[in-house]
Design a protein around this motif. Structure first.
Motif, short mmCIF file in Angstrom:
data_model
loop_
_atom_site.label_atom_id
_atom_site.label_comp_id
_atom_site.label_asym_id
_atom_site.label_seq_id
_atom_site.Cartn_x
_atom_site.Cartn_y
_atom_site.Cartn_z
N LEU A 282 1.27 -1.14 -0.16
CA LEU A 282 -0.08 0.19 0.28
C LEU A 282 0.93 1.09 -0.28
O LEU A 282 0.88 2.16 -0.41
N ASN A 283 2.19 0.87 0.83
CA ASN A 283 2.50 2.50 0.65
C ASN A 283 3.44 2.76 -0.76
O ASN A 283 4.00 3.78 -1.00
N ARG B 114 -10.64 4.68 7.67
CA ARG B 114 -11.49 6.24 7.60
C ARG B 114 -11.16 6.96 8.80
O ARG B 114 -10.03 7.82 8.52
N ALA B 115 -10.57 6.28 9.55
CA ALA B 115 -9.67 7.91 10.80
C ALA B 115 -8.78 8.39 10.39
O ALA B 115 -8.25 9.37 10.77
N LEU B 116 -7.37 7.18 10.13
CA LEU B 116 -6.37 7.80 9.09
C LEU B 116 -6.44 8.54 8.16
O LEU B 116 -5.35 9.58 8.48
N ALA B 117 -7.51 8.31 7.49
CA ALA B 117 -7.65 10.31 6.23
C ALA B 117 -8.33 10.54 7.24
O ALA B 117 -7.95 11.94 7.47
N ASP B 118 -9.31 10.53 8.05
CA ASP B 118 -10.30 11.59 8.97
C ASP B 118 -9.06 12.93 10.20
O ASP B 118 -8.97 13.98 9.76
N HIS B 119 -7.55 11.88 10.43
CA HIS B 119 -6.82 12.68 10.31
C HIS B 119 -5.99 12.97 9.77
O HIS B 119 -4.84 13.42 10.66
N ILE C 208 -3.47 9.69 5.80
CA ILE C 208 -3.44 9.82 4.41
C ILE C 208 -4.27 10.63 3.89
O ILE C 208 -5.52 10.87 4.27
N SER C 209 -4.73 10.49 2.36
CA SER C 209 -5.03 11.45 2.19
C SER C 209 -6.73 10.39 1.66
O SER C 209 -7.36 9.10 1.04
N ALA C 210 -7.84 11.22 1.62
CA ALA C 210 -8.95 10.85 1.52
C ALA C 210 -9.31 9.52 0.08
O ALA C 210 -9.55 8.43 0.49
#
Length: 286
Positions: free
Chosen positions: A204-205, A232-237, A240-242
């Motif tokens: 993924l990276n 989703r939390a990774l994007a919300d914080h 990562i980008s949405a």
């Protein structure tokens, strides 16, 4: 006449490639890296393995047969509880087994091109559990499959379902990872722990940083993955980008996983990661 036997018998006099102590020395680590890369590469080319579908997943998930044995052997309430938990996970084993069969039947492993190239051959870490399941499904379809084993105390033997001539053993995780990645046309990531996370998030990276072209990545087992990773939390914080949430999909069954891969562009041919894991196609490298 002076006796030359001490010279003849000295370690310095050994031919370098016959000197095991020298080959295992710190100064030869780079050579050992090269050998671990070169040996599987030669065998895979000889078999015409052009691309793979890589299956990651836990070594701890039992087959239905093993799950039944664990239940029979349980003697204490704690043992029974652990056995029942494992027995529920056996459904994942069956999905990985089915996935290995579906990919082998539909992806090209059973239908080499005119010049002998096989595509979308199942490749796993070669161990037990969900890796075994995917290799087993491929074998049941009559297709070759690959086991990239690594020497670990808890996994001392390869599973019996990968093709013997395509069952390799590694010492270095880095070279094993390269071989898992460099022919990958797609990734199916079944429930797993640290090792599964390590392998999956590395790819993924590579996608996230544009070190690899787009390839289908599917997490299998929706309830498990939605519980253990809050993507989703990774994007919300803002970590990562949405748009990074579009790098992968999540499915529940083997059939759904295959449908996701075809929808995300799975095809035959040279893998997106390229022959050296650089994101370059073979024509770009040469």
């Amino acid at each position: 006449m002076k006796d030359s036997r001490p010279n003849h018998e000295s370690a310095a006099y050994r031919i370098a490639f016959e000197d095991r102590e020298f080959l295992l020395s710190e100064s030869m680590r780079g050579v050992r890296f090269m050998l671990e890369y070169a040996k599987p590469e030669a065998e895979l080319k000889a078999w015409g393995i052009r691309s793979t579908i890589v299956v990651y997943g836990s070594a701890r998930v039992p087959s239905p047969e093993r799950a039944e044995q664990l239940l029979r052997d349980a003697r204490t309430p704690e043992d029974r509880q652990a056995a029942e938990r494992r027995a529920k996970q056996a459904a994942w084993y069956e999905e990985a087994r089915t996935f290995g069969r579906i990919v082998s039947e539909r992806g090209g492993a059973l239908a080499p091109t005119e010049d002998g190239q096989r595509d979308n051959v199942i490749a796993t870490g070669g161990g037990p559990g969900l890796m075994e399941a995917a290799n087993r499904g491929a074998q049941e379809a009559g297709a070759p499959s690959i086991g990239f084993n690594i020497s670990l105390p808890q996994e001392p033997h390869p599973n019996p379902y990968s093709t013997p001539e395509l069952t390799f053993r590694f010492h270095y995780f880095a070279i094993r990872k390269m071989h898992l990645a460099m022919r990958a046309n797609g990734l199916a990531i079944f429930p797993g722990g640290f090792g599964t996370f390590d392998e999956a998030f590395e790819i993924l990276n590579l996608r996230n940083t544009n070190k690899a072209s787009r390839l289908p990545i599917v997490f299998v087992g929706r309830d498990y993955w939605n519980e253990v990773v809050n993507f989703r939390a990774l994007a919300d914080h803002g970590m990562i980008s949405a748009g990074d949430l579009e790098l992968f999909d999540i499915a529940d069954t083997a059939e759904e996983a295959w449908d996701c891969m075809t929808r995300l562009g799975l095809k035959r041919g040279n893998p997106p990661l390229g022959p050296a894991g650089t994101g370059m196609s073979a024509s770009e490298e040469n």
